[in-house]
Design an enzyme around this catalytic site. Structure first.
Site, mmCIF file in Angstrom:
data_model
loop_
_atom_site.group_PDB
_atom_site.id
_atom_site.type_symbol
_atom_site.label_atom_id
_atom_site.label_comp_id
_atom_site.label_asym_id
_atom_site.label_seq_id
_atom_site.Cartn_x
_atom_site.Cartn_y
_atom_site.Cartn_z
ATOM 1 N N GLU A 1 -18.882 69.554 49.466
ATOM 2 C CA GLU A 1 -17.887 69.059 49.140
ATOM 3 C C GLU A 1 -17.618 69.266 47.398
ATOM 4 O OE1 GLU A 1 -16.751 64.946 49.474
ATOM 5 O OE2 GLU A 1 -17.241 64.880 51.421
ATOM 6 N N ASN B 1 -21.419 60.549 56.048
ATOM 7 C CA ASN B 1 -20.644 61.006 54.894
ATOM 8 C C ASN B 1 -21.245 60.238 53.816
ATOM 9 O OD1 ASN B 1 -18.731 62.567 53.089
ATOM 10 N ND2 ASN B 1 -17.695 60.624 53.155
ATOM 11 N N GLU B 2 -22.118 60.866 52.936
ATOM 12 C CA GLU B 2 -22.437 60.391 51.466
ATOM 13 C C GLU B 2 -23.236 58.959 51.710
ATOM 14 O OE1 GLU B 2 -18.496 60.431 49.293
ATOM 15 O OE2 GLU B 2 -18.995 62.616 48.731
ATOM 16 N N TYR C 1 -18.981 65.862 42.106
ATOM 17 C CA TYR C 1 -17.663 65.367 41.438
ATOM 18 C C TYR C 1 -17.926 64.775 40.059
ATOM 19 C CZ TYR C 1 -15.745 65.277 46.080
ATOM 20 O OH TYR C 1 -15.132 65.677 47.369
#
Ligand SMILES: *[C@@H]1O[C@H](CO)[C@@H](O)[C@H](O)[C@H]1NC(C)=O
Ligand SMILES: *[C@@H]1O[C@H](CO)[C@@H](O)[C@H](O)[C@H]1NC(C)=O
Ligand SMILES: *[C@@H]1O[C@H](CO)[C@@H](O)[C@H](O)[C@H]1NC(C)=O
Ligand SMILES: *[C@@H]1O[C@H](CO)[C@@H](O)[C@H](O)[C@H]1NC(C)=O
Ligand SMILES: *[C@@H]1O[C@H](CO)[C@@H](O)[C@H](O)[C@H]1NC(C)=O
Length: 430
Positions: free
Chosen positions: A343, A204-205, A299
């Site tokens: 996301e 993840n990321e 984000y």
């Protein structure tokens, strides 16, 4: 000059990508997701979807809560659930974890980890993956985390390279790579025959920086993360020739045609989302043979804390996200592979209501699957509703954890954006 060279490199990469695409030795088993060109397929039919991020599902201990969550997820038209395949604790936390009913898969002690295959361990993940299948939902499973949440890469770094080691050694220290692969092998072998897995996700990321400080091995130009993606994807492919593999990255770029940035207090700030400082090179990573599709996240409120500064004229989070979506669509086109908006989130109900329809429309218009961060559930029964999971995630009045980005069914306008999108995606999947 640089512009022309880059264009050529991308053309060559695209051509090479097309002709060296993996040709499986046999047809994938029934129900497995596949890709061809820019599309996903399941059993020969195009597969467009709205997905959900719900990392907290394997942390639940009551089957009625899990079933209720999947029933609601299915009811919303969601076809893919993304969740964590990692959850690690220190041996010092073991007593507390057992007592309080926490879910944990790895226990770190003395430089290595042991697997927890017991009812509070991988049995809970087994159950989530099995229950998902009952509701016609496939799972994206991430193998570890760039961040400390749920014991990601930092535990590998701290326990193997030692306290004080920098985040970049996660990608470069052979002892850490070996330890990570040992865990990946456990998960892949456990579920490799399951049609309930949509795709494996390497991390993840992944970034050069984590919650630990960075180091010199991971800076623009070293391509450390691209090399790591290439090696780990090949490792997974060898274990499991059929399931899709993706990075789990945020989609940061390197080597754009111009220096992208913004003015702040009269100073030009080069944007780390575009200049390679984050560590990924989205265009390059998407050309890797064993990376079947790309992922990106949005984000703006985390990534640009100075967003509303008067000098960043006409810069709105809504517009910024829409541009980020279009840029990833262009990369996908060049690589001739699918990408998913994996996301995204903004704070505030009004911001969500205003911005999500625009982002969702832009993503759907470019045929991207979307997975908002994050789907929430109300009315869970676990522990009377107030159970401490880990890292301060709580169930309050039976609502799944809310980081300010959770979308619950009672937020009707926002919820409907996604149920409507799910219908559009379903209609295209014929
Ligand atoms: C820790 O690991 C080292 C090296 O493998 C070993 O010699 C030692 O006995 C271990 N200590 C404990 C407490 O398990
Ligand atoms: C777990 O161990 C790591 C490495 O020793 C340490 O940095 C971290 O603070 C520990 N976490 C907890 C919650 O004890
Ligand atoms: C911002 O918007 C105004 C009004 O539409 C326009 O005149 C101006 O050129 C824009 N500034 C930038 C930097 O795009
Ligand atoms: C909505 O977004 C704006 C711009 O980022 C931000 O200033 C504001 O605080 C957000 N609203 C809420 C309730 O978080
Ligand atoms: C929806 O439920 C959550 C969790 O109980 C609560 O915090 C929130 O205020 C509710 N929102 C609306 C719009 O009713």
């Amino acid at each position: 000059m640089r512009h022309i060279l880059l264009t050529w490199l991308l053309c060559i990469a695209a051509v090479v990508g097309v002709f060296s695409a993996r040709i499986p030795t046999a047809k994938p088993p029934k129900g497995f997701a596949t890709t061809k060109g820019p599309k996903f397929y399941v059993d020969g039919k195009p597969f467009y979807f709205v997905g959900a991020n719900s990392y907290w599902l394997p942390l639940l201990s009551r089957q009625d809560d899990i079933e209720a969550t999947f029933r609601e997820t299915k009811g919303a038209g969601i076809k893919v659930l993304r969740t964590w395949g990692f959850n690690a604790i220190n041996a010092t936390e073991l007593g507390y974890a057992l007592q309080s009913g926490l879910t944990f898969y790895q226990v770190w002690d003395n430089g290595t980890w042991t697997l927890n295959d017991a009812p509070q361990g991988l049995k809970r993940l087994d159950n989530v993956i099995e229950t998902a299948g009952k509701y016609g939902i496939k799972v994206i499973l991430a193998f570890t985390n760039n961040w400390v949440g749920y014991g990601g890469s930092e535990l590998y770094v701290n326990h193997i390279a030692g306290a004080g080691a920098t985040h970049d050694v996660f990608y470069s220290d052979p002892r850490i790579v070996e330890s990570y692969q040992r865990y990946v092998e456990v998960l892949v072998n456990r579920y490799k025959h399951s049609p309930n897995i949509f795709a494996w996700e390497l991390m993840n990321e992944a970034r050069c920086l984590g919650d630990l400080r960075g180091g010199p091995a991971c800076v623009p130009g070293t391509d450390l993360i691209s090399h790591w993606y290439k090696d780990q994807a090949a490792f997974v492919r060898k274990l499991d020739p059929y399931h899709l593999i993706t990075t789990g990255g945020e989609g940061h770029f390197y080597k754009r045609d111009e220096d992208i940035g913004y003015w702040l207090n009269g100073q030009w700030i080069s944007d780390y989302n575009y200049n390679g400082q984050a560590g990924e090179d989205f265009d390059l990573d998407l050309t890797l043979d064993d990376i079947d599709f790309g992922t990106y996240h949005i984000y703006p409120q985390y990534w640009y804390t100075d967003l509303d500064h008067p000098n960043s004229e006409n810069f709105t989070i809504g517009d910024w996200g829409a541009r980020w979506i279009r840029e990833h669509a262009e990369s996908a086109k060049k690589a001739n592979k699918p990408v998913i908006l994996e996301e995204f989130g903004v704070f505030g109900l009004q911001n969500k209501t205003e911005i999500y329809p625009k982002w969702v429309k832009t993503a759907l218009d470019t045929d991207h699957a979307i997975l908002p961060w994050q789907f929430g559930m109300l009315g869970l029964k676990q522990n009377g509703g107030n159970h401490l999971f880990k890292y301060e995630d709580r169930l309050i009045d039976g609502a799944s954890p809310n980081d300010g980005l959770a979308i619950y069914k009672n937020q009707t306008a926002v919820w409907n954006v996604f149920t409507k999108a799910a219908k559009i995606q379903a209609a295209k999947s014929r």
